[in-house]
Design an enzyme around this catalytic site. Structure first.
Site, PDB file in Angstrom:
ATOM      1  N   CYS A 192       0.831  -1.206   0.000  1.00  0.00           N
ATOM      2  CA  CYS A 192       0.000   0.000   0.000  1.00  0.00           C
ATOM      3  C   CYS A 192       0.865   1.257   0.000  1.00  0.00           C
ATOM      4  O   CYS A 192       1.537   1.559   0.991  1.00  0.00           O
ATOM      5  CB  CYS A 192      -0.921  -0.015   1.214  1.00  0.00           C
ATOM      6  SG  CYS A 192      -1.817   1.522   1.489  1.00  0.00           S
ATOM      7  N   CYS A 223      -0.104   3.795   2.676  1.00  0.00           N
ATOM      8  CA  CYS A 223       0.365   3.371   4.002  1.00  0.00           C
ATOM      9  C   CYS A 223       1.835   3.715   4.188  1.00  0.00           C
ATOM     10  O   CYS A 223       2.251   4.236   5.233  1.00  0.00           O
ATOM     11  CB  CYS A 223       0.156   1.875   4.177  1.00  0.00           C
ATOM     12  SG  CYS A 223      -1.542   1.297   3.929  1.00  0.00           S
TER      13      CYS A 223
END
Length: 208
Positions: free
Chosen positions: A85, A88
């Site tokens: 991600c 993230c």
């Protein structure tokens, strides 16, 4: 003009040139030093106290186990994430700094969405896009969420309110850009078929 005076002039000019060069070098060195210091300050936010670079793995290794977090009487921030991600990963420096700021006042829990162990939590908190932050009070009650990439100010405001037991949170339902969990992945299939799952709807990206 005497011969002695004429002879002295080249020497004086040479001294001036050397002085000017020395001053210029000093100025350049000063500017370089300032930029180096600025870079060091920025970089400091992405390194741990042990000297290594802070990553999602670093945060995960420091994470409080969720069963302990839900029973120790402190408010909790749960982050659902994945190693792939980008949102993230880009938030790691901010999250790491905030964990330091609120150390001792909040639990920080990291749950990797690629781990089937967390399927019940994925369904309980309706996680279909990451990063996904859940804010839980000291009794484990859900009091807010921030879904997708968030500015540090949003997380900081929510965490400060959570630490003060001040609800509702200022950004109780913040939504930003997310990375969706692949509906065709084996994890998504497990979520649909798992008897503990609360939904039979395939995972999809939250509308923006």
């Amino acid at each position: 003009m005497s011969f002695a005076s004429a002879a002295a002039e080249p020497s004086t000019s040479l001294f001036q040139i050397v002085s000017e060069q020395s001053s210029s070098n000093t100025s350049r060195n000063g500017i370089v030093a300032i930029f180096a210091a600025m870079i060091a300050v920025v970089a400091a936010g992405t390194f741990s106290s042990s000297g290594g670079r802070v990553t999602l793995d670093t945060l995960a290794s420091q994470s409080v186990p969720i069963d302990i977090a839900l029973s120790n009487g402190k408010p909790t921030v749960v982050e659902f994430y994945a190693d792939w991600c980008e949102g993230c990963k880009s938030m790691v420096p901010d999250v790491a700094a905030l964990e330091t700021d609120f150390e001792g006042n909040l639990n920080f829990v990291m749950l990797n969405v690629d781990n089937s162990r967390w399927i019940p939590e994925l369904d309980k908190y309706d996680v279909d896009g990451i990063p996904h932050f859940e804010f839980l009070d000291e009794r484990g009650n859900d009091v807010g969420r921030a879904i997708g990439k968030q500015p540090r100010s949003v997380l900081q405001a929510n965490m400060a309110a959570l630490a003060r037991h001040d609800v509702p949170l200022p950004y109780a339902d913040a939504v930003g850009e997310t990375s969706s969990i692949d509906p065709g992945s084996s994890l998504s299939t497990e979520r649909v078929s798992d008897p503990l799952a609360h939904s039979s709807v395939p995972v999809r990206q939250r509308p923006q």
